[in-house]
Design an enzyme around this catalytic site. Sequence first.
Site, PDB file in Angstrom:
ATOM      1  N   SER A 143      40.734  29.571  36.631  1.00  0.00           N
ATOM      2  CA  SER A 143      39.911  29.654  37.825  1.00  0.00           C
ATOM      3  C   SER A 143      39.582  28.238  38.277  1.00  0.00           C
ATOM      4  O   SER A 143      39.044  27.443  37.512  1.00  0.00           O
ATOM      5  CB  SER A 143      38.638  30.432  37.478  1.00  0.00           C
ATOM      6  OG  SER A 143      37.781  30.479  38.592  1.00  0.00           O
ATOM      7  N   LYS A 169      43.777  30.781  40.232  1.00  0.00           N
ATOM      8  CA  LYS A 169      42.809  31.441  41.111  1.00  0.00           C
ATOM      9  C   LYS A 169      41.986  30.368  41.793  1.00  0.00           C
ATOM     10  O   LYS A 169      41.394  29.517  41.123  1.00  0.00           O
ATOM     11  CB  LYS A 169      41.913  32.365  40.292  1.00  0.00           C
ATOM     12  CG  LYS A 169      40.692  32.878  41.042  1.00  0.00           C
ATOM     13  CD  LYS A 169      40.021  33.991  40.274  1.00  0.00           C
ATOM     14  CE  LYS A 169      38.589  33.649  39.930  1.00  0.00           C
ATOM     15  NZ  LYS A 169      37.920  34.768  39.222  1.00  0.00           N
ATOM     16  N   LYS A 171      38.756  29.422  44.018  1.00  0.00           N
ATOM     17  CA  LYS A 171      37.477  29.857  44.560  1.00  0.00           C
ATOM     18  C   LYS A 171      37.466  29.488  46.042  1.00  0.00           C
ATOM     19  O   LYS A 171      37.896  28.391  46.411  1.00  0.00           O
ATOM     20  CB  LYS A 171      36.327  29.155  43.839  1.00  0.00           C
ATOM     21  CG  LYS A 171      36.186  29.566  42.371  1.00  0.00           C
ATOM     22  CD  LYS A 171      35.582  30.953  42.227  1.00  0.00           C
ATOM     23  CE  LYS A 171      35.205  31.249  40.781  1.00  0.00           C
ATOM     24  NZ  LYS A 171      34.600  32.595  40.633  1.00  0.00           N
ATOM     25  N   ASP A 197      39.107  33.980  45.081  1.00  0.00           N
ATOM     26  CA  ASP A 197      37.850  34.641  44.732  1.00  0.00           C
ATOM     27  C   ASP A 197      36.739  34.090  45.618  1.00  0.00           C
ATOM     28  O   ASP A 197      36.447  32.889  45.598  1.00  0.00           O
ATOM     29  CB  ASP A 197      37.517  34.378  43.256  1.00  0.00           C
ATOM     30  CG  ASP A 197      36.237  35.082  42.804  1.00  0.00           C
ATOM     31  OD1 ASP A 197      35.678  35.877  43.587  1.00  0.00           O
ATOM     32  OD2 ASP A 197      35.812  34.839  41.657  1.00  0.00           O
ATOM     33  N   GLU A 222      39.482  38.513  45.751  1.00  0.00           N
ATOM     34  CA  GLU A 222      38.430  39.047  44.882  1.00  0.00           C
ATOM     35  C   GLU A 222      37.064  38.954  45.548  1.00  0.00           C
ATOM     36  O   GLU A 222      36.677  37.895  46.042  1.00  0.00           O
ATOM     37  CB  GLU A 222      38.457  38.228  43.584  1.00  0.00           C
ATOM     38  CG  GLU A 222      37.456  38.654  42.542  1.00  0.00           C
ATOM     39  CD  GLU A 222      37.568  37.793  41.280  1.00  0.00           C
ATOM     40  OE1 GLU A 222      38.573  37.063  41.125  1.00  0.00           O
ATOM     41  OE2 GLU A 222      36.642  37.841  40.469  1.00  0.00           O
ATOM     42  N   ASP A 247      34.790  42.525  41.756  1.00  0.00           N
ATOM     43  CA  ASP A 247      34.193  41.914  40.562  1.00  0.00           C
ATOM     44  C   ASP A 247      32.718  42.324  40.554  1.00  0.00           C
ATOM     45  O   ASP A 247      32.341  43.344  39.948  1.00  0.00           O
ATOM     46  CB  ASP A 247      34.382  40.375  40.646  1.00  0.00           C
ATOM     47  CG  ASP A 247      33.649  39.586  39.582  1.00  0.00           C
ATOM     48  OD1 ASP A 247      32.857  40.164  38.814  1.00  0.00           O
ATOM     49  OD2 ASP A 247      33.850  38.349  39.497  1.00  0.00           O
TER      50      ASP A 247
HETATM   51 MG   LIG Z   1      34.876  36.745  40.555  1.00  0.00          MG
END
Ligand SMILES: [Mg+2]
Length: 376
Positions: A143, A169, A171, A197, A222, A247
């Site tokens: 992440s 992933k 953010k 995300d 996400e 999530d």
């Molecule tokens: Mg998340």
Amino acid sequence: MKLQGVELRRVAMPLVSPFRTSFGTQTTRDILLLRAVTTSDRGDAEGWGECVAMSDPLYSSEYVDATADVLRRFLLPELGASADEVDRHGAYAVGSVLHKFKGHRMAKAALEMAVLDAELRTEGRSWARELGAVRDRVPSGVSVGIFDSIPHLLDVVGGYLDAGYVRIKLKIEPGWDVEPVRAVRERFGDDVLLQVDANTAYTLRDARHLARLDAFDLLLIEQPLEEEDVLGHAELARQLSTPVCLDESIVSAQTAAAAISLGACSVINIKPGRVGGYLEAVRIHDLAAAHGLAVWCGGMVETGLGRAANAALGALPGFTLPGDISASDRFYRTDITEPLVIEDGHMAVPSGPGLGVTPILEILDSVTTATEWIPL
Ligand SMILES: [Mg+2]
């Protein structure tokens, strides 16, 4: 198995670099660990639980001080009063004994984790075997936080790809979404497994903007909308070709069932702390598998304890997407357990009794800020 008591141990772990998400920036991880001490006819044991709540109620309504308070004030006394049930059914009794208390799932999850770890160590069984793991190693994703500039982001992503991570992933938040995704795709190509995300940073009014991400062949987006906006996610899912993953919204098997029925998600990020424990996490895995949904294991900047437990969970058959199960050194220069590492983009699932990893006392003591023994 009799529970003698539980130690609450607060630790402060410096991060190797600040981790910025749409809800804030972390530089130190403030963590509550639980050490459950049990005795049985097979001898005494210690089990470890890690509470994933953060210092501030920004990811969810829980925060570390509140989890310590609810454990001290309600959860531990209730467990002590239900000693017979714990004696008969072990960790499987913890969830039902604590069910009458609303919410506080991260606190409940940590307590169940500590009791289950003690039970499994006593019996010489592994966490992976107990949950139903079918793999010896799991693919490791990473992440990546929000940065001030695209060149800095590209440097960091390049480093993780060089380290072997099999999935990236990013953010995202308003103002940091399409351009960073485009830049990563352009620099590293279409073969990189890539997802984003948003940690609840958007509203349904952003649907047309978010649809611009469809051009980049993402594995999923996400939690774009607020935790409670399940209907909004269902509407958004109809407007995007990128699969919607939930999530924050999924806090139990029951809410997962509702979200699936409403078409609010086609993928679920399972975090045991968020849903009240590893046993509930397995129930969500089973439910999703029955509906043909993919799941993957999220991360909450865990120490080696939570990281080991997550690797085992991620080895269940329905975890068909790489999880945020990164090496210890993604976040910590020195972990409190032996460091968990990745090799060829995979992490080995610990196979020893219980979690299969144990805190190294010297290191643990050096990051401990407070301890409290609560006899039951
Ligand atoms: Mg998340």
